[in-house]
Design an enzyme around this catalytic site. Structure first.
Site, PDB file in Angstrom:
ATOM      1  N   CYS A   2      -3.392  79.536  -9.807  1.00 47.22           N
ATOM      2  CA  CYS A   2      -2.451  79.291 -11.447  1.00 47.22           C
ATOM      3  C   CYS A   2      -1.055  80.101 -11.497  1.00 47.22           C
ATOM      4  O   CYS A   2      -0.578  80.023 -10.155  1.00 47.22           O
ATOM      5  CB  CYS A   2      -3.431  80.880 -11.528  1.00 47.22           C
ATOM      6  SG  CYS A   2      -5.171  80.910 -11.243  1.00 47.22           S
ATOM      7  N   ARG A  27       0.597  72.114 -10.592  1.00 50.57           N
ATOM      8  CA  ARG A  27      -0.626  73.434  -9.769  1.00 50.57           C
ATOM      9  C   ARG A  27      -1.813  72.429 -10.274  1.00 50.57           C
ATOM     10  O   ARG A  27      -2.128  72.850  -8.895  1.00 50.57           O
ATOM     11  CB  ARG A  27       0.252  74.439 -10.117  1.00 50.57           C
ATOM     12  CG  ARG A  27       1.878  75.084  -9.231  1.00 50.57           C
ATOM     13  CD  ARG A  27       2.163  76.211 -10.179  1.00 50.57           C
ATOM     14  NE  ARG A  27       1.775  77.299 -10.101  1.00 50.57           N
ATOM     15  CZ  ARG A  27       2.365  78.054  -9.187  1.00 50.57           C
ATOM     16  NH1 ARG A  27       3.239  78.128  -8.456  1.00 50.57           N
ATOM     17  NH2 ARG A  27       1.279  79.261  -8.213  1.00 50.57           N
ATOM     18  N   TRP A  73      -6.603  78.124 -13.083  1.00 48.08           N
ATOM     19  CA  TRP A  73      -7.113  77.610 -11.107  1.00 48.08           C
ATOM     20  C   TRP A  73      -8.335  78.058 -11.659  1.00 48.08           C
ATOM     21  O   TRP A  73      -8.424  79.200 -10.820  1.00 48.08           O
ATOM     22  CB  TRP A  73      -6.295  77.354 -10.480  1.00 48.08           C
ATOM     23  CG  TRP A  73      -7.080  76.150  -9.089  1.00 48.08           C
ATOM     24  CD1 TRP A  73      -7.188  76.994  -7.922  1.00 48.08           C
ATOM     25  CD2 TRP A  73      -7.122  74.762  -9.179  1.00 48.08           C
ATOM     26  NE1 TRP A  73      -8.042  75.933  -7.709  1.00 48.08           N
ATOM     27  CE2 TRP A  73      -7.767  74.605  -8.207  1.00 48.08           C
ATOM     28  CE3 TRP A  73      -6.102  73.755  -9.917  1.00 48.08           C
ATOM     29  CZ2 TRP A  73      -7.785  73.055  -7.191  1.00 48.08           C
ATOM     30  CZ3 TRP A  73      -7.112  72.578  -8.808  1.00 48.08           C
ATOM     31  CH2 TRP A  73      -7.470  72.200  -7.700  1.00 48.08           C
ATOM     32  N   ASN A  99      -2.373  85.809 -10.728  1.00 42.61           N
ATOM     33  CA  ASN A  99      -2.943  84.667  -9.892  1.00 42.61           C
ATOM     34  C   ASN A  99      -3.441  85.388  -8.714  1.00 42.61           C
ATOM     35  O   ASN A  99      -2.210  86.012  -8.191  1.00 42.61           O
ATOM     36  CB  ASN A  99      -1.503  83.831  -9.867  1.00 42.61           C
ATOM     37  CG  ASN A  99      -1.582  82.340  -8.938  1.00 42.61           C
ATOM     38  OD1 ASN A  99      -2.303  82.469  -8.375  1.00 42.61           O
ATOM     39  ND2 ASN A  99      -0.360  82.195  -8.417  1.00 42.61           N
ATOM     40  N   GLY A 100      -4.443  85.127  -8.521  1.00 46.47           N
ATOM     41  CA  GLY A 100      -4.655  85.106  -6.579  1.00 46.47           C
ATOM     42  C   GLY A 100      -6.645  85.403  -6.860  1.00 46.47           C
ATOM     43  O   GLY A 100      -6.836  85.260  -7.294  1.00 46.47           O
ATOM     44  N   GLU A 477     -10.197  63.343  12.575  1.00 46.90           N
ATOM     45  CA  GLU A 477      -9.755  63.646  11.243  1.00 46.90           C
ATOM     46  C   GLU A 477      -8.212  63.247  11.813  1.00 46.90           C
ATOM     47  O   GLU A 477      -7.251  62.142  11.151  1.00 46.90           O
ATOM     48  CB  GLU A 477      -9.393  64.812  11.177  1.00 46.90           C
ATOM     49  CG  GLU A 477      -8.347  65.330   9.977  1.00 46.90           C
ATOM     50  CD  GLU A 477      -8.904  65.026   9.103  1.00 46.90           C
ATOM     51  OE1 GLU A 477      -9.808  64.053   8.553  1.00 46.90           O
ATOM     52  OE2 GLU A 477      -7.329  65.151   7.999  1.00 46.90           O
ATOM     53  N   LYS A 481      -5.511  60.870   9.413  1.00 47.21           N
ATOM     54  CA  LYS A 481      -4.051  60.757   9.276  1.00 47.21           C
ATOM     55  C   LYS A 481      -2.962  59.892   9.039  1.00 47.21           C
ATOM     56  O   LYS A 481      -1.968  59.498   7.985  1.00 47.21           O
ATOM     57  CB  LYS A 481      -3.655  62.682   9.373  1.00 47.21           C
ATOM     58  CG  LYS A 481      -4.707  63.496   9.180  1.00 47.21           C
ATOM     59  CD  LYS A 481      -4.158  63.807   7.206  1.00 47.21           C
ATOM     60  CE  LYS A 481      -4.958  63.657   6.502  1.00 47.21           C
ATOM     61  NZ  LYS A 481      -5.969  64.056   6.665  1.00 47.21           N
ATOM     62  N   GLU A 484      -3.945  56.894   7.505  1.00 50.23           N
ATOM     63  CA  GLU A 484      -3.947  55.976   5.773  1.00 50.23           C
ATOM     64  C   GLU A 484      -2.334  56.796   5.142  1.00 50.23           C
ATOM     65  O   GLU A 484      -1.714  56.430   4.157  1.00 50.23           O
ATOM     66  CB  GLU A 484      -4.077  57.445   4.684  1.00 50.23           C
ATOM     67  CG  GLU A 484      -4.495  59.338   5.181  1.00 50.23           C
ATOM     68  CD  GLU A 484      -5.455  59.731   4.820  1.00 50.23           C
ATOM     69  OE1 GLU A 484      -5.761  59.850   2.923  1.00 50.23           O
ATOM     70  OE2 GLU A 484      -5.412  61.096   4.667  1.00 50.23           O
ATOM     71  N   HIS A 500     -16.165  51.850  28.311  1.00 46.14           N
ATOM     72  CA  HIS A 500     -16.759  50.542  27.887  1.00 46.14           C
ATOM     73  C   HIS A 500     -16.294  50.210  27.289  1.00 46.14           C
ATOM     74  O   HIS A 500     -17.199  49.791  26.227  1.00 46.14           O
ATOM     75  CB  HIS A 500     -18.485  51.952  26.660  1.00 46.14           C
ATOM     76  CG  HIS A 500     -18.807  52.716  27.696  1.00 46.14           C
ATOM     77  ND1 HIS A 500     -20.676  52.346  28.815  1.00 46.14           N
ATOM     78  CD2 HIS A 500     -18.975  53.939  28.588  1.00 46.14           C
ATOM     79  CE1 HIS A 500     -19.977  53.180  29.183  1.00 46.14           C
ATOM     80  NE2 HIS A 500     -20.244  54.319  29.048  1.00 46.14           N
ATOM     81  N   LYS A 599      -6.372  59.680  -4.584  1.00 44.35           N
ATOM     82  CA  LYS A 599      -6.388  61.349  -4.603  1.00 44.35           C
ATOM     83  C   LYS A 599      -7.400  61.489  -4.673  1.00 44.35           C
ATOM     84  O   LYS A 599      -8.684  62.629  -3.481  1.00 44.35           O
ATOM     85  CB  LYS A 599      -5.695  62.532  -4.907  1.00 44.35           C
ATOM     86  CG  LYS A 599      -6.015  63.760  -4.806  1.00 44.35           C
ATOM     87  CD  LYS A 599      -5.424  64.173  -3.348  1.00 44.35           C
ATOM     88  CE  LYS A 599      -6.537  65.368  -2.905  1.00 44.35           C
ATOM     89  NZ  LYS A 599      -5.874  65.916  -1.244  1.00 44.35           N
TER      90      LYS A 599
HETATM   91  C1  AGP Z   1      -8.303  61.896   3.004  1.00 47.41           C
HETATM   92  O1  AGP Z   1      -6.729  62.224   3.622  1.00 47.41           O
HETATM   93  C2  AGP Z   1      -8.448  61.109   1.684  1.00 47.41           C
HETATM   94  N1  AGP Z   1      -7.922  61.159   0.933  1.00 47.41           N
HETATM   95  C3  AGP Z   1     -10.196  60.753   2.195  1.00 47.41           C
HETATM   96  O2  AGP Z   1     -10.617  60.181   2.558  1.00 47.41           O
HETATM   97  C4  AGP Z   1     -10.681  61.786   1.245  1.00 47.41           C
HETATM   98  O3  AGP Z   1     -10.857  63.267   1.904  1.00 47.41           O
HETATM   99  C5  AGP Z   1     -11.916  61.538   0.525  1.00 47.41           C
HETATM  100  O4  AGP Z   1     -12.042  60.227  -0.152  1.00 47.41           O
HETATM  101  C6  AGP Z   1     -12.909  62.456  -0.007  1.00 47.41           C
HETATM  102  O5  AGP Z   1     -12.335  62.903  -0.981  1.00 47.41           O
HETATM  103  P1  AGP Z   1     -13.200  64.451  -1.904  1.00 47.41           P
HETATM  104  O6  AGP Z   1     -13.102  65.402  -0.118  1.00 47.41           O
HETATM  105  O7  AGP Z   1     -12.529  64.421  -3.103  1.00 47.41           O
HETATM  106  O8  AGP Z   1     -14.594  64.374  -1.968  1.00 47.41           O
END
Ligand code: AGP
Length: 604
Positions: A2, A27, A73, A99-100, A477, A481, A484, A500, A599
């Site tokens: 928020c 935000r 938010w 906010n919080g 993971e 990172k 990407e 293998h 995103k």
């Molecule tokens: C991960 O860093 C990416 N932004 C992407 O793989 C993301 O995790 C994926 O598109 C899933 O998004 P979501 O969690 O909003 O479903």
């Protein structure tokens, strides 16, 4: 999260309030509102954008010279007009924005209702309005100071009172607030971008501070109302830097927000003894009699589901499966009314995830969602939702969403174990409560070293992430990172798989990031690392602080705070996020908006 703004001065408040809220739009929010004091308190609020609020105001004469504003938010209570802030007390004499997260709002709400207070929203915030009303004897500062004593959680609060004109009382506890110092006027905001066009001189409120803001004075007190000396902070950032609170990129800001994000996600869901308090969110009947658990997700959320699968397999005897949503939806769906489907999505809008969820739901599966966005499509279609309280995640690369998803999964797994076997995992949950400060210490101890190490990746084409068990899930993971945002090809390898085939790729100087946190697998993993060393591989080793001497296999060794082996992934991911970030920076990549990526992938 928020956004809060406030104005006290000789000019009309509305222009600053609206301008300030626009500066806080980045935000993330789902509704907006203002309250002005001009003889009476008048609230104008709406679900939607600030433009919708402006349309609402177009037909009003907003002339008050004191006011507060808010962008919401949603955390408790879906996005709606009546849940938008500000919130009145019963009399309409007080207006509050917040906010919080008020952790103990349910108990306070019940107590206040029993005392005759009438609530108009489902928010945690509204308890503040009625608490201040309960304590109000004509002096706003005293009433607010007395009211906040009863609050638990994180809060930045601003309060207006009809019969205390000319003053605004604000409180900061774990949610930021700054007071802008003007000439014959003073300003309030959640953070600096909102006031930069008006002043660069601010008081940055600290936790436990209360401020009384008037046209010609700003007094800051501690919780006992002792007057404090505050130093004026002169802001030297430009507006873009200010949105990132001085960080170079949103991703770095969000990496550093993880301690607070995990703390906020745990808050109110566990008591100080490690007892879970999540039955409200995950009703017993949702999980009673399940014969199978399926996870579906994409990307980082899928890697979180790998964590969830591993932890649940430790605790339950029923089959636990996880699938990429984009795979799940195009094969025969084996789900029924005794299947618990756990769907993980930061945005709650990912097309493949929603598509897969609907197929399973059509087969009768019970759907539990883990998402960061209140009111998202996923949250509305699931049977139950556990929200990560990470706040808006702006950078495309997911960081704080992932760690808060793991925190939720840890609580869900221990809850399911309790429901099925009656056994509690108190030690694990108490260790979870320590994770926020341990993430903080990992950042403090290793960020600088990782920034230096990342320079070696300037011309790297490949990097391998090695692990076994939970460390392999974490390695998945870590490689994403790096890939990407730095565009270096990263690949996660199960330690035992090296021989293998993949070992053929391990040559001198190829960077290998190895995770060594799972006690029962350390010896096997060390053998794998010796295979890598024998071929000239360069190893960055992430290990728990007291698990042994690995100087013969680690060229660079980052020791992480000791925690429960099931929680190590919440710590090992942080150096991998930081390494990816600085590798991308050294290669001049656009960290927050990497090429070809969005995103939220709302298309197939
Ligand atoms: C991960 O860093 C990416 N932004 C992407 O793989 C993301 O995790 C994926 O598109 C899933 O998004 P979501 O969690 O909003 O479903």
């Amino acid at each position: 999260m928020c956004g809060i703004v406030g104005y006290v001065g000789s000019q009309q408040a509305a222009p600053f309030l609206l301008q300030g809220l626009k500066k806080l739009e980045y935000r993330g929010y789902d509704s907006a509102g203002i309250c002005e004091l001009n003889g009476t308190l008048r609230i104008h609020k709406t679900r939607g954008r600030i433009a919708d609020l402006e349309s609402l105001l177009a037909t009003e004469k907003i002339v008050g010279t004191i006011g507060i504003g808010h962008t919401r938010w949603a955390t408790h209570g879906s996005p709606s007009d009546h849940n938008a802030h500000p919130h009145f007390d019963c009399t309409g004499n007080l207006a509050v924005v917040h906010n919080g997260i008020i952790e103990n709002y349910q108990g306070l709400r019940q107590q206040l209702i029993a005392e005759g207070h009438c609530f108009l929203s489902e928010t945690d915030t509204e308890v503040v309005s009625h608490l201040v009303e309960k304590h109000y004897q004509g002096d706003l500062l005293t009433a607010v100071a007395q009211a906040i004593v009863e609050l638990k959680g994180s809060f930045a609060i601003a309060v207006l009172a009809k019969d205390s004109p000319g003053e605004l009382v604000v409180v900061r506890q774990d949610s930021p607030l700054v007071v802008g110092l003007g000439n014959q006027e003073n300003y309030l905001a959640s953070d600096i971008p909102a006031i930069l066009d008006y002043t660069r001189n601010v008081y940055i409120l600290e936790d436990g501070e209360i401020a009384r803001i008037k046209e010609n004075s700003v007094d800051v007190f501690d919780m006992k109302l002792n007057l404090l000396e505050k130093t004026v902070f002169e802001v030297k950032w430009d507006p873009i830097q200010a949105e990132k609170e001085g960080y170079a990129d949103f991703m770095l800001k969000e990496i550093h927000e993880q301690p607070k994000a995990v703390r906020d996600t745990i808050a109110g869901r566990m008591d100080e003894h490690g007892n879970l308090l999540i039955e409200r969110e995950i009703p017993r009947n949702l999980v009673a009699g399940i014969t199978k658990v399926q996870f579906i997700a994409c990307g980082t959320a899928y890697h979180a589901s790998l964590y969830g699968k591993h932890v649940l397999e430790e605790f339950l005897d029923v089959p636990i499966e996880t699938d990429l949503a984009s795979e799940y939806r195009y094969k025969r769906v084996k789900a029924d009314q005794n299947t618990l489907l756990i769907v993980i999505s930061q945005s709650g809008e990912t097309a493949d995830t929603l598509g897969a969820m609907r197929l399973a739901k059509a087969k009768g599966a019970r759907v539990l969602a883990i998402t960061n966005v209140v009111g998202s499509t996923l949250s509305r279609e699931a049977d139950a939702v556990m929200y990560t309280h990470a706040g808006p995640e702006i950078a495309v690369a997911s960081t704080k969403a992932y760690t808060t998803q793991l925190a939720c999964l840890c609580m869900i797994a221990t809850y399911l174990k309790e429901q099925v076997s009656g056994e509690k995992e108190i030690t694990l949950l108490q260790a979870l409560a320590n994770i926020p400060e341990q993430i903080e210490s990992v950042l403090l101890a290793h960020e600088h070293r990782l920034e230096k190490y990342a320079r070696r990746l300037l011309h790297a084409t490949d990097a391998f992430f090695l692990g076994r068990g939970l460390d392999y899930a974490s390695a998945m993971e870590g490689q994403l990172k790096l890939k990407e945002i730095s565009y270096i090809h990263g690949e996660a390898l199960a330690g035992g798989e090296l021989k293998h085939g993949t070992l053929a790729l391990i040559v001198a100087e190829v960077p290998v990031i190895a995770l060594l946190t799972q006690e029962t697998l350390i010896d096997k993993m060390v053998s794998n690392l010796k295979e890598v060393k024998a071929r000239g591989g360069n190893i960055l080793l992430l290990a728990q602080s007291n698990s042994g001497d690995f100087s013969d296999v680690g060229d660079e060794i980052l020791l992480l705070p000791q925690t429960h082996c099931l929680l190590a992934p919440l710590l090992t991911v942080v150096p991998m996020q930081v390494l990816a970030y600085y590798a991308a920076k050294v290669r001049n990549c656009d960290v927050d908006k990497p090429r070809n990526l969005a995103k939220s992938v709302t298309v197939e």
